[in-house]
Design a protein around this motif. Structure first.
Motif, short mmCIF file in Angstrom:
data_model
loop_
_atom_site.label_atom_id
_atom_site.label_comp_id
_atom_site.label_asym_id
_atom_site.label_seq_id
_atom_site.Cartn_x
_atom_site.Cartn_y
_atom_site.Cartn_z
N LEU A 238 48.79 -21.51 -28.91
CA LEU A 238 47.54 -21.00 -28.52
C LEU A 238 47.06 -19.68 -29.15
CD1 LEU A 238 48.05 -22.24 -24.63
CD2 LEU A 238 46.02 -23.09 -26.37
N HIS A 239 47.98 -18.82 -29.05
CA HIS A 239 47.63 -17.30 -29.63
C HIS A 239 46.99 -17.56 -31.13
CE1 HIS A 239 47.30 -13.18 -30.66
NE2 HIS A 239 48.11 -13.47 -31.68
N PHE A 240 47.65 -18.25 -31.83
CA PHE A 240 47.36 -18.31 -33.41
C PHE A 240 46.45 -19.48 -33.50
CE2 PHE A 240 50.97 -15.72 -33.85
CZ PHE A 240 50.43 -14.94 -35.03
N GLY A 241 45.95 -20.12 -32.56
CA GLY A 241 44.82 -21.13 -32.76
C GLY A 241 45.12 -22.37 -33.33
N LEU A 360 56.96 -9.82 -29.79
CA LEU A 360 56.55 -11.22 -29.26
C LEU A 360 55.71 -11.97 -30.24
CD1 LEU A 360 54.92 -10.55 -25.70
CD2 LEU A 360 56.82 -11.94 -26.02
N VAL A 361 56.17 -12.99 -30.52
CA VAL A 361 55.24 -14.24 -31.40
C VAL A 361 54.01 -14.49 -30.71
CG1 VAL A 361 57.26 -15.19 -32.52
CG2 VAL A 361 56.63 -16.10 -30.45
N ASP A 362 53.78 -14.39 -29.32
CA ASP A 362 52.59 -14.64 -28.84
C ASP A 362 51.88 -13.23 -28.35
OD1 ASP A 362 54.02 -13.89 -26.70
OD2 ASP A 362 54.02 -15.48 -25.59
N ALA A 363 51.97 -12.26 -28.95
CA ALA A 363 51.50 -10.85 -28.83
C ALA A 363 49.90 -11.03 -28.83
CB ALA A 363 51.90 -9.76 -29.81
#
Length: 463
Positions: A238-241, A360-363
């Motif tokens: 989700l973070h990287f779309g 975090l990879v979802d930072a």
């Protein structure tokens, strides 16, 4: 022939449910571009774990584009300067992109709009940040009424399909080589655990959503148990779309049971963007008094022990080691580990926020800042500082024994009764003693809170 259209990609690395790409393809040939721009965010440039993910996500996206007759153009530099130069090279008439709400991207969008014709679309959130308003037209600061208002507007529109083909320009502009960006760690290569845990990219995101949808009905009962696979693990996608929130909503909403709890987590993601829209410096500045007068401790040794998972509290250490190995930490353990840094060690929440930003990879700027300020009590909607999490109790309550065995292997031989708080006689040699006893930490934290309130009162008697 009509002039080509540039699609400026940032944290929206997908082909399906991508309104900017869909509109650009409707107008003519498309030039998808990703810009490695560390100048615009400055000190908020991506951390190491996020850069690892980005490399593989861009690699995956380029493969998907090539399968549809297109490709990904890579350039490096300031976004406005790069896009202006690229538009001049290619004769592109417009740049299409999705809105981003981090303060540096909002500034970049203004700069880009001065250099080229910029067309912005919504699509990274359930509803456009700033569009969910109170009865008086203001923006919500508290999550519960925000979520109630957002929920009334749900479900989001049906996601757009993935295009079968993407029109290519008559001639492709030059592109950087991804490997030349050196996004992957080499000296040393610390990413082995990330490789073992994740497969970035849109295809993997959709597979993970499909697998989660089968279990989403029991989300409320499983998500707080670190030893179970009860969370979606969609956060970096989700973070990287690589997947849109609308896709996540529609993919899971029919699971029944307690899936509304998961949908509320998607709502929290929207809420975080709503907060940073109002408070752009939320990742660096306390939102509430008296935290400006809080007597934070300066203890590099304690901070390092927390970062390395050597605090002597097994549940905290397990979480911090999971973070270092995988670039991710279970949500319940994130709360425990964050509370421990702030209230047991009395170290400024911003130290933790910076560490998570790098590891975090979802930072995500909004989520990271809002979650840390919620835990510290300094946020606009936050837990009270005097509510101090007891990590040993939390560990037993949420059945973390096997989770600890996985990430703190020196404790693997202890029984379930002993592993949450190993007694002195069975604590293995080499595993550290507690940095501070829980009771002592609690008393110290409450005393610090009283000191901060007193200092704020003297400085501003009306506060």
């Amino acid at each position: 022939m009509s002039s080509p259209v540039i699609v400026w990609l940032r944290r929206d690395l997908r082909l399906a449910d991508q309104p900017a790409l869909a509109e650009a393809a409707r107008k003519g040939s498309v030039i998808p571009v990703y810009i490695c721009d560390d100048d615009t965010p400055r000190h908020r440039a991506m951390g190491g774990a996020s850069r690892w993910w980005l490399h593989h996500s861009l690699q995956s996206l380029d493969a998907s584009l090539r399968a549809r007759g297109s490709r990904l153009i890579l350039r490096r530099g300031r976004s406005d300067e790069v896009l202006a130069k690229l538009a001049h090279e290619t004769g592109a008439g417009e740049v299409h992109a999705l809105h981003h709400y981090e303060p540096w991207w909002r500034n970049a969008e203004k700069a880009v709009a001065k250099a080229v014709t910029l067309c912005l679309h919504h699509g990274n959130y359930l509803a456009p940040p700033g569009s969910v308003t109170t009865g008086s037209g203001g923006l919500y600061k508290i999550f519960t009424p925000f979520w109630r208002a957002l929920r009334e507007r749900m479900p989001p529109p049906e996601p757009l399909p993935c295009p079968d083909a993407i029109p290519a320009p008559p001639q492709w502009p030059a592109s950087d080589a991804l490997d030349d960006w050196a996004l992957l760690p080499t000296r040393p290569d610390w990413a082995g655990g990330l490789r073992d845990t994740w497969r970035p990219g849109e295809e993997s995101a959709m597979e993970r959503l499909a697998a989660f949808a089968e279990e989403a009905g029991d989300y409320a009962g499983q998500r707080n148990l670190p030893a179970r696979d009860g969370t979606s693990m969609l956060s970096p996608h989700l973070h990287f779309g690589e997947i849109s929130p609308a896709q996540a909503w529609h993919g899971a909403a029919q699971a029944g049971g307690s899936v509304d709890t998961f949908l509320g987590e998607l709502g929290w993601r929207d809420y975080a963007q709503n907060v940073i829209l109002q408070y752009p410096d939320y990742g660096a500045k306390n939102a509430r008094e008296p935290f400006g007068d809080f007597p934070w401790r300066q203890s590099p040794a304690d901070l390092q022990a927390w970062q390395q998972g050597r605090t002597g509290y097994p549940i905290v250490d397990a979480g911090m080691r999971q973070l270092w190995h995988t670039g991710w930490m279970h949500n319940r353990v994130r709360m425990i580990a964050a509370s421990f840094l702030i209230k047991h060690l009395l170290i400024d929440w911003r130290e933790g926020e910076r560490w998570f930003w790098d590891t975090l990879v979802d930072a995500d700027y909004g989520n990271n800042a809002v979650n840390w300020q919620w835990t510290s009590g300094s946020g606009v909607d936050a837990n009270m500082f005097v509510r101090i999490m007891a990590p040993l109790t939390q560990s037993a309550k949420f059945d973390a024994a096997d989770y600890i065995r996985q990430w703190v292997p020196e404790l693997a031989g202890l029984s379930d009764a002993q592993i949450h708080d190993p007694p002195p006689g069975v604590r293995p040699r080499g595993y550290p003693e507690k940095r501070i006893d829980h009771r002592e930490a609690r008393e110290r934290a409450l005393a610090a809170w009283q000191q901060a309130k007193a200092a704020a009162s003297v400085r501003d008697p009306l506060s």
